[in-house]
Design a protein around this motif. Structure first.
Motif, PDB file in Angstrom:
ATOM      1  N   PHE A 111      -4.439  13.885   7.948  1.00 54.70           N
ATOM      2  CA  PHE A 111      -4.204  12.605   7.270  1.00 54.70           C
ATOM      3  C   PHE A 111      -2.744  12.547   6.811  1.00 54.70           C
ATOM      4  CE2 PHE A 111      -4.382   9.501   3.792  1.00 54.70           C
ATOM      5  CZ  PHE A 111      -5.074   8.474   4.413  1.00 54.70           C
ATOM      6  N   PRO A 112      -2.041  11.418   7.035  1.00 61.04           N
ATOM      7  CA  PRO A 112      -0.590  11.402   6.825  1.00 61.04           C
ATOM      8  C   PRO A 112      -0.111  11.106   5.418  1.00 61.04           C
ATOM      9  CG  PRO A 112      -1.288   9.348   7.850  1.00 61.04           C
ATOM     10  CD  PRO A 112      -2.521  10.220   7.753  1.00 61.04           C
ATOM     11  N   ASN A 113      -0.963  10.677   4.527  1.00 57.95           N
ATOM     12  CA  ASN A 113      -0.511  10.198   3.223  1.00 57.95           C
ATOM     13  C   ASN A 113      -1.217  10.899   2.071  1.00 57.95           C
ATOM     14  OD1 ASN A 113      -0.122   7.827   5.248  1.00 57.95           O
ATOM     15  ND2 ASN A 113       1.287   7.383   3.576  1.00 57.95           N
ATOM     16  N   LEU A 156       0.829  -1.200   0.000  1.00 58.97           N
ATOM     17  CA  LEU A 156       0.000   0.000   0.000  1.00 58.97           C
ATOM     18  C   LEU A 156       0.867   1.256   0.000  1.00 58.97           C
ATOM     19  CD1 LEU A 156      -2.838  -0.964   2.517  1.00 58.97           C
ATOM     20  CD2 LEU A 156      -2.499  -1.653   0.133  1.00 58.97           C
ATOM     21  N   LEU A 157       2.010   1.219   0.675  1.00 52.48           N
ATOM     22  CA  LEU A 157       2.903   2.380   0.669  1.00 52.48           C
ATOM     23  C   LEU A 157       3.505   2.612  -0.714  1.00 52.48           C
ATOM     24  CD1 LEU A 157       4.711   2.147   4.117  1.00 52.48           C
ATOM     25  CD2 LEU A 157       3.193   3.964   3.319  1.00 52.48           C
ATOM     26  N   GLU A 158       3.760   1.542  -1.455  1.00 51.16           N
ATOM     27  CA  GLU A 158       4.252   1.714  -2.832  1.00 51.16           C
ATOM     28  C   GLU A 158       3.191   2.398  -3.691  1.00 51.16           C
ATOM     29  OE1 GLU A 158       6.923  -1.714  -4.451  1.00 51.16           O
ATOM     30  OE2 GLU A 158       5.512  -2.627  -3.028  1.00 51.16           O
ATOM     31  N   ILE A 159       1.944   1.976  -3.558  1.00 50.32           N
ATOM     32  CA  ILE A 159       0.860   2.604  -4.319  1.00 50.32           C
ATOM     33  C   ILE A 159       0.748   4.079  -3.938  1.00 50.32           C
ATOM     34  CG2 ILE A 159      -1.623   2.594  -4.781  1.00 50.32           C
ATOM     35  CD1 ILE A 159      -1.563  -0.433  -4.068  1.00 50.32           C
ATOM     36  N   ASP A 160       0.813   4.361  -2.652  1.00 48.06           N
ATOM     37  CA  ASP A 160       0.722   5.739  -2.173  1.00 48.06           C
ATOM     38  C   ASP A 160       1.832   6.604  -2.773  1.00 48.06           C
ATOM     39  OD1 ASP A 160      -0.292   7.792  -0.184  1.00 48.06           O
ATOM     40  OD2 ASP A 160       1.776   7.583   0.498  1.00 48.06           O
ATOM     41  N   LYS A 161       3.058   6.089  -2.802  1.00 45.04           N
ATOM     42  CA  LYS A 161       4.177   6.864  -3.351  1.00 45.04           C
ATOM     43  C   LYS A 161       3.993   7.119  -4.841  1.00 45.04           C
ATOM     44  CE  LYS A 161       9.202   7.221  -3.553  1.00 45.04           C
ATOM     45  NZ  LYS A 161       9.207   7.751  -4.925  1.00 45.04           N
ATOM     46  N   PHE A 170      -4.900  15.324  -0.170  1.00 44.41           N
ATOM     47  CA  PHE A 170      -5.226  14.667   1.095  1.00 44.41           C
ATOM     48  C   PHE A 170      -4.090  14.725   2.101  1.00 44.41           C
ATOM     49  CE2 PHE A 170      -8.315  11.500  -1.180  1.00 44.41           C
ATOM     50  CZ  PHE A 170      -9.123  12.576  -1.511  1.00 44.41           C
ATOM     51  N   LYS A 171      -2.849  14.910   1.629  1.00 40.52           N
ATOM     52  CA  LYS A 171      -1.704  14.838   2.532  1.00 40.52           C
ATOM     53  C   LYS A 171      -1.736  16.019   3.502  1.00 40.52           C
ATOM     54  CE  LYS A 171       3.019  13.293   2.615  1.00 40.52           C
ATOM     55  NZ  LYS A 171       4.154  12.817   1.794  1.00 40.52           N
ATOM     56  N   GLY A 172      -1.921  15.712   4.768  1.00 42.63           N
ATOM     57  CA  GLY A 172      -2.028  16.747   5.787  1.00 42.63           C
ATOM     58  C   GLY A 172      -3.433  17.262   6.010  1.00 42.63           C
ATOM     59  N   LEU A 173      -4.392  16.876   5.159  1.00 41.94           N
ATOM     60  CA  LEU A 173      -5.769  17.348   5.292  1.00 41.94           C
ATOM     61  C   LEU A 173      -6.391  16.748   6.555  1.00 41.94           C
ATOM     62  CD1 LEU A 173      -8.112  18.953   3.927  1.00 41.94           C
ATOM     63  CD2 LEU A 173      -8.765  16.796   2.818  1.00 41.94           C
ATOM     64  N   TYR A 174      -6.794  17.597   7.482  1.00 45.63           N
ATOM     65  CA  TYR A 174      -7.333  17.173   8.772  1.00 45.63           C
ATOM     66  C   TYR A 174      -6.364  16.253   9.524  1.00 45.63           C
ATOM     67  CZ  TYR A 174     -11.460  18.421   5.979  1.00 45.63           C
ATOM     68  OH  TYR A 174     -12.355  19.043   5.136  1.00 45.63           O
TER      69      TYR A 174
END
Length: 259
Positions: free
Chosen positions: A64-66, A38-43, A58-62
């Motif tokens: 959220f870390p990714n 899942l981290l590969e997909i995220d990157k 989404f990164k940092g939104l409310y």
């Protein structure tokens, strides 16, 4: 807060932001396979969004870390990517957003990993077909609650239930704007509440559960499962009301679903 109307120039800026999201998801569809984490997909999602000149919304939104919400099997939405490697037969929702020059794009799709069961194919088809069904019938002058009412009927007609407590939403210079658009009717009157107008932009996102749509929030305060603990599916697209109808910012369906 009032529902904002976008000028044609703003709609074009949002179209550009949403094209980045759609192209990223198109690419994700080619790399979903057993063994990828899942981290590969995220990157990959984050790199593609940034390479196109946008920021991952989404990164940092409310907090959220990714860059991507990646939700596997029984997780409906808001899964935080981790080291988990996809397995044959999994189903996985990838939900991403972009911020291009201050305007947001947002979309999600659920993918099968390798060969999946017929039950899971039907589950994914329900969320995708419900989204397409809504896009087809939306017209200026309707009430937003009519969308909710028709989506709920469609989902129940397929033998599933909508996730409660979460919804589609307006979008523009903020990732979440008015109105909220649940996949079920709140109250008894679909002819109540605000009407759809030319220039409105919003996301519809069917979130499909199998038996009980009561949400259960995970210990990380992000991932959402349903009370029944069964597999789920999620599709989302961003659209504008142009010439009285819903216009998808970037058309990603390969063929019209048979609903």
């Amino acid at each position: 807060m009032a529902i904002t109307l976008k000028r044609p120039a703003e709609i074009e800026k949002m179209r550009a932001a949403n094209k980045i999201v759609a192209r990223t998801l198109d690419h994700v569809s080619t790399i979903i396979k057993p063994g990828i984490s899942l981290l590969e997909i995220d990157k990959i999602c984050e790199d593609m969004i940034r390479a196109a000149g946008a920021k991952p919304a989404f990164k940092g939104l409310y907090g959220f870390p990714n860059a991507a919400c990646i939700s596997v099997n029984e997780v409906v939405i808001h899964g935080i990517p981790n080291e988990y490697k996809l397995k044959e037969g999994d189903i996985v929702s990838v939900d991403i957003g972009s911020n291009l020059d201050g305007y947001f794009g947002d979309s999600a799709r659920t993918f099968g990993v390798g060969k999946i069961s017929k039950d899971d194919e039907d589950l994914i088809a329900c969320s995708k077909d419900a989204l397409y069904f809504a896009i087809d019938f939306i017209r200026a002058g309707m009430h937003f609650k009519e969308i909710c009412y028709e989506l709920e009927k469609f989902i129940l007609g397929r033998g599933y239930v909508p996730l409660r407590g979460y919804c589609g939403h307006g979008i523009g210079k903020r990732p979440h704007e008015e109105p909220e658009i649940p996949n079920y009717l709140e109250g008894n009157n679909p002819k109540a509440g605000p009407k759809i107008k030319e220039g409105m932009v919003f996301c519809i996102e069917p979130m499909i559960c199998q038996k009980d749509g009561t949400p259960v929030l995970g210990s990380d305060n992000w991932k959402v499962t349903s009370k029944d603990g069964l597999r789920t599916s999620h599709y989302k697209h961003c659209m504008a009301i142009v010439n009285g109808k819903a216009e998808i910012f970037f058309f990603f369906f390969k063929q019209k679903p048979a609903y």
